[in-house]
Write a protein that holds these residues in place. Structure first.
Motif, PDB file in Angstrom:
ATOM      1  N   ASP B  87       0.833  -1.210   0.000  1.00  0.00           N
ATOM      2  CA  ASP B  87       0.000   0.000   0.000  1.00  0.00           C
ATOM      3  C   ASP B  87       0.862   1.253   0.000  1.00  0.00           C
ATOM      4  O   ASP B  87       1.875   1.325   0.698  1.00  0.00           O
ATOM      5  N   LEU B  88       0.431   2.252  -0.773  1.00  0.00           N
ATOM      6  CA  LEU B  88       1.088   3.560  -0.761  1.00  0.00           C
ATOM      7  C   LEU B  88       0.379   4.410   0.285  1.00  0.00           C
ATOM      8  O   LEU B  88      -0.844   4.572   0.224  1.00  0.00           O
ATOM      9  N   ILE B  89       1.146   4.935   1.246  1.00  0.00           N
ATOM     10  CA  ILE B  89       0.499   5.695   2.323  1.00  0.00           C
ATOM     11  C   ILE B  89       1.154   7.064   2.536  1.00  0.00           C
ATOM     12  O   ILE B  89       2.310   7.282   2.146  1.00  0.00           O
ATOM     13  N   GLN B  90       0.372   7.961   3.109  1.00  0.00           N
ATOM     14  CA  GLN B  90       0.881   9.256   3.592  1.00  0.00           C
ATOM     15  C   GLN B  90       0.566   9.292   5.083  1.00  0.00           C
ATOM     16  O   GLN B  90      -0.523   8.879   5.480  1.00  0.00           O
ATOM     17  N   ILE B  91       1.521   9.810   5.867  1.00  0.00           N
ATOM     18  CA  ILE B  91       1.254   9.836   7.312  1.00  0.00           C
ATOM     19  C   ILE B  91       1.577  11.203   7.936  1.00  0.00           C
ATOM     20  O   ILE B  91       2.430  11.938   7.435  1.00  0.00           O
ATOM     21  N   LYS B  92       0.873  11.484   8.999  1.00  0.00           N
ATOM     22  CA  LYS B  92       1.251  12.555   9.919  1.00  0.00           C
ATOM     23  C   LYS B  92       1.583  11.842  11.214  1.00  0.00           C
ATOM     24  O   LYS B  92       0.810  10.969  11.648  1.00  0.00           O
ATOM     25  N   SER B  93       2.724  12.203  11.812  1.00  0.00           N
ATOM     26  CA  SER B  93       3.132  11.425  12.979  1.00  0.00           C
ATOM     27  C   SER B  93       4.013  12.252  13.910  1.00  0.00           C
ATOM     28  O   SER B  93       4.517  13.318  13.534  1.00  0.00           O
ATOM     29  N   ILE B  94       4.195  11.734  15.095  1.00  0.00           N
ATOM     30  CA  ILE B  94       5.110  12.334  16.078  1.00  0.00           C
ATOM     31  C   ILE B  94       6.334  11.430  16.193  1.00  0.00           C
ATOM     32  O   ILE B  94       6.198  10.220  16.361  1.00  0.00           O
ATOM     33  N   HIS B  95       7.511  12.060  16.081  1.00  0.00           N
ATOM     34  CA  HIS B  95       8.747  11.297  16.140  1.00  0.00           C
ATOM     35  C   HIS B  95       9.020  10.804  17.557  1.00  0.00           C
ATOM     36  O   HIS B  95       8.977  11.588  18.504  1.00  0.00           O
ATOM     37  N   LEU B  96       9.303   9.524  17.682  1.00  0.00           N
ATOM     38  CA  LEU B  96       9.594   8.956  19.006  1.00  0.00           C
ATOM     39  C   LEU B  96      11.092   8.753  19.214  1.00  0.00           C
ATOM     40  O   LEU B  96      11.587   8.827  20.326  1.00  0.00           O
ATOM     41  N   GLY B  97      11.810   8.487  18.115  1.00  0.00           N
ATOM     42  CA  GLY B  97      13.254   8.214  18.215  1.00  0.00           C
ATOM     43  C   GLY B  97      13.671   7.284  17.098  1.00  0.00           C
ATOM     44  O   GLY B  97      12.881   6.426  16.693  1.00  0.00           O
ATOM     45  N   GLY B  98      14.869   7.481  16.560  1.00  0.00           N
ATOM     46  CA  GLY B  98      15.322   6.665  15.431  1.00  0.00           C
ATOM     47  C   GLY B  98      14.398   6.844  14.237  1.00  0.00           C
ATOM     48  O   GLY B  98      14.095   7.974  13.854  1.00  0.00           O
ATOM     49  N   ASP B  99      13.922   5.743  13.711  1.00  0.00           N
ATOM     50  CA  ASP B  99      12.966   5.798  12.602  1.00  0.00           C
ATOM     51  C   ASP B  99      11.551   5.491  13.069  1.00  0.00           C
ATOM     52  O   ASP B  99      10.670   5.221  12.254  1.00  0.00           O
ATOM     53  N   THR B 100      11.351   5.520  14.376  1.00  0.00           N
ATOM     54  CA  THR B 100      10.037   5.136  14.907  1.00  0.00           C
ATOM     55  C   THR B 100       9.160   6.362  15.160  1.00  0.00           C
ATOM     56  O   THR B 100       9.624   7.371  15.699  1.00  0.00           O
ATOM     57  N   VAL B 101       7.926   6.270  14.704  1.00  0.00           N
ATOM     58  CA  VAL B 101       6.993   7.389  14.873  1.00  0.00           C
ATOM     59  C   VAL B 101       5.670   6.883  15.444  1.00  0.00           C
ATOM     60  O   VAL B 101       5.307   5.717  15.246  1.00  0.00           O
ATOM     61  N   ASP B 102       4.977   7.806  16.116  1.00  0.00           N
ATOM     62  CA  ASP B 102       3.637   7.506  16.607  1.00  0.00           C
ATOM     63  C   ASP B 102       2.661   8.150  15.612  1.00  0.00           C
ATOM     64  O   ASP B 102       2.579   9.370  15.520  1.00  0.00           O
ATOM     65  N   VAL B 103       1.965   7.334  14.871  1.00  0.00           N
ATOM     66  CA  VAL B 103       1.108   7.831  13.780  1.00  0.00           C
ATOM     67  C   VAL B 103      -0.197   8.379  14.345  1.00  0.00           C
ATOM     68  O   VAL B 103      -0.821   7.753  15.207  1.00  0.00           O
ATOM     69  N   TYR B 104      -0.573   9.595  13.903  1.00  0.00           N
ATOM     70  CA  TYR B 104      -1.900  10.090  14.309  1.00  0.00           C
ATOM     71  C   TYR B 104      -2.804  10.386  13.118  1.00  0.00           C
ATOM     72  O   TYR B 104      -3.974  10.708  13.282  1.00  0.00           O
ATOM     73  N   LYS B 105      -2.282  10.291  11.910  1.00  0.00           N
ATOM     74  CA  LYS B 105      -3.132  10.398  10.721  1.00  0.00           C
ATOM     75  C   LYS B 105      -2.512   9.555   9.619  1.00  0.00           C
ATOM     76  O   LYS B 105      -1.293   9.624   9.390  1.00  0.00           O
ATOM     77  N   ILE B 106      -3.323   8.779   8.949  1.00  0.00           N
ATOM     78  CA  ILE B 106      -2.803   7.920   7.881  1.00  0.00           C
ATOM     79  C   ILE B 106      -3.803   7.900   6.717  1.00  0.00           C
ATOM     80  O   ILE B 106      -5.010   7.837   6.942  1.00  0.00           O
ATOM     81  N   TYR B 107      -3.268   8.030   5.526  1.00  0.00           N
ATOM     82  CA  TYR B 107      -4.119   8.000   4.335  1.00  0.00           C
ATOM     83  C   TYR B 107      -3.566   6.957   3.371  1.00  0.00           C
ATOM     84  O   TYR B 107      -2.376   6.968   3.045  1.00  0.00           O
ATOM     85  N   ILE B 108      -4.414   6.058   2.916  1.00  0.00           N
ATOM     86  CA  ILE B 108      -3.978   4.999   1.989  1.00  0.00           C
ATOM     87  C   ILE B 108      -4.389   5.399   0.566  1.00  0.00           C
ATOM     88  O   ILE B 108      -5.565   5.632   0.297  1.00  0.00           O
ATOM     89  N   SER B 109      -3.395   5.493  -0.338  1.00  0.00           N
ATOM     90  CA  SER B 109      -3.678   5.863  -1.740  1.00  0.00           C
ATOM     91  C   SER B 109      -3.768   4.582  -2.575  1.00  0.00           C
ATOM     92  O   SER B 109      -2.862   4.277  -3.330  1.00  0.00           O
ATOM     93  N   ARG B 110      -4.872   3.862  -2.424  1.00  0.00           N
ATOM     94  CA  ARG B 110      -4.951   2.561  -3.095  1.00  0.00           C
ATOM     95  C   ARG B 110      -5.338   2.690  -4.569  1.00  0.00           C
ATOM     96  O   ARG B 110      -5.085   1.784  -5.351  1.00  0.00           O
TER      97      ARG B 110
END
Lengths: 151, 149
Positions: B87-110
């Motif tokens: 799936d191709l996705i777009q996200i809005k997220s908060i950075h937690l550390g490294g490459d890890t994020v806490d996602v709060y908005k996700i859109y799937i461009s199917r």
């Protein structure tokens, strides 16, 4: 960006009815031009996407229109510029209403600023869902216009 | 004046040069800088990510420039949607550390591929009509209106 059918149909239905067929072609080329000079390259060469992203901005599009107009006869260039500009304006107007979650936006004042403003009424792929409705509008428009022309 | 044939070649070369400069400027000072600035922000907004792996607690997605591990995404999916590999996705997220994020908005461009495929249709139609109304004169390197148009 909405799909190119949506861009083409919008400019086709909103056009001035006195416009000639060859002028209409240029108008629609203008309406798809911003995506035509960017998206194929962005899809084929993803690492160069920021290079081509610049060509979807008003300043670059004015230059591209000017460049294209040099490919026409001198006496026809002003008209080519006008028609392509109107088409491009319709494209950018429609893009203004698009919402995107995580993209960088359209940078309306590039290269002076990366300020991005969008009204955000629909997501990039939402235009696909109104395509059947657009096709019906296009059919009715063409039918009515052809009938008027015959009279 | 600007549209006249006078110094036409010079004008064309100038315009092409400016366009190349704009592209180069955007690529170097916005593309790379944008990605760097994104990394400095607390909020990471990223588009063009392809889902490579996922379960109910996390997903791993990659783009040309980023790789992300997104946590707590299930509640942010549109109603009735679930992630699929590829799936191709777009996200809005908060950075937690490294490459890890806490996602709060996700859109799937199917439907993106269908959008691209459908977008090819008007291109062919328009270029058919363009060829009907204009012809290219190689000697002068210009398009002329056809007399029968």
């Amino acid at each position: 960006m909405p799909d190119l059918i949506t861009h083409s149909v919008l400019v086709y239905t909103l056009r001035n009815r006195s416009v000639k067929s060859e002028e209409l072609v240029l108008l629609i080329i203008g309406a798809i031009l911003p995506d035509l000079v960017t998206r194929p390259f962005m899809i084929i060469f993803p690492p160069a996407k920021y290079f081509f992203h610049a060509f979807h901005t008003p300043v670059a599009l004015i230059l591209i229109i000017l460049l294209i107009s040099y490919l026409f006869e001198e006496c026809y260039r002003a008209k080519v510029m006008k028609l392509l500009s109107l088409g491009v304006a319709s494209h950018l107007f429609l893009d203004l209403f698009q919402y995107s979650v995580g993209s960088r936006g359209y940078s309306w004042f590039f290269p002076f600023s990366y300020f991005d403003f969008r009204i955000g009424l629909f997501m990039p792929e939402d235009s696909l869902y109104i395509l059947p409705l657009l096709m019906i509008i296009l059919g009715i428009d063409s039918y009515v216009y052809q009938n008027k022309k015959k009279k | 004046m600007i549209l006249s044939d006078k110094y036409k070649k010079f004008k064309i070369v100038s315009i092409l040069s400016i366009l190349m400069l704009l592209g180069w400027y955007d690529c170097n000072y916005n593309g790379i800088e944008y990605l760097k600035s994104q990394r400095k922000n607390k909020s990471w907004d990223i588009a063009g990510l392809y889902v490579k792996n996922f379960d109910s607690t996390y997903f791993y997605a990659e783009s040309n420039t980023d790789s992300i591990i997104g946590l707590n995404y299930l509640d942010d999916l549109p109603v009735g949607e679930s992630l699929r590999n590829g799936d191709l996705i777009q996200i809005k997220s908060i950075h937690l550390g490294g490459d890890t994020v806490d996602v709060y908005k996700i859109y799937i461009s199917r439907t993106r591929k269908y959008k691209i495929l459908l977008s090819i249709i008007p291109v062919f139609i328009i270029f058919y009509f363009f060829n009907k109304y204009f012809k290219f004169e190689i000697a002068k390197f210009i398009f002329k209106r056809r007399n029968n148009a």
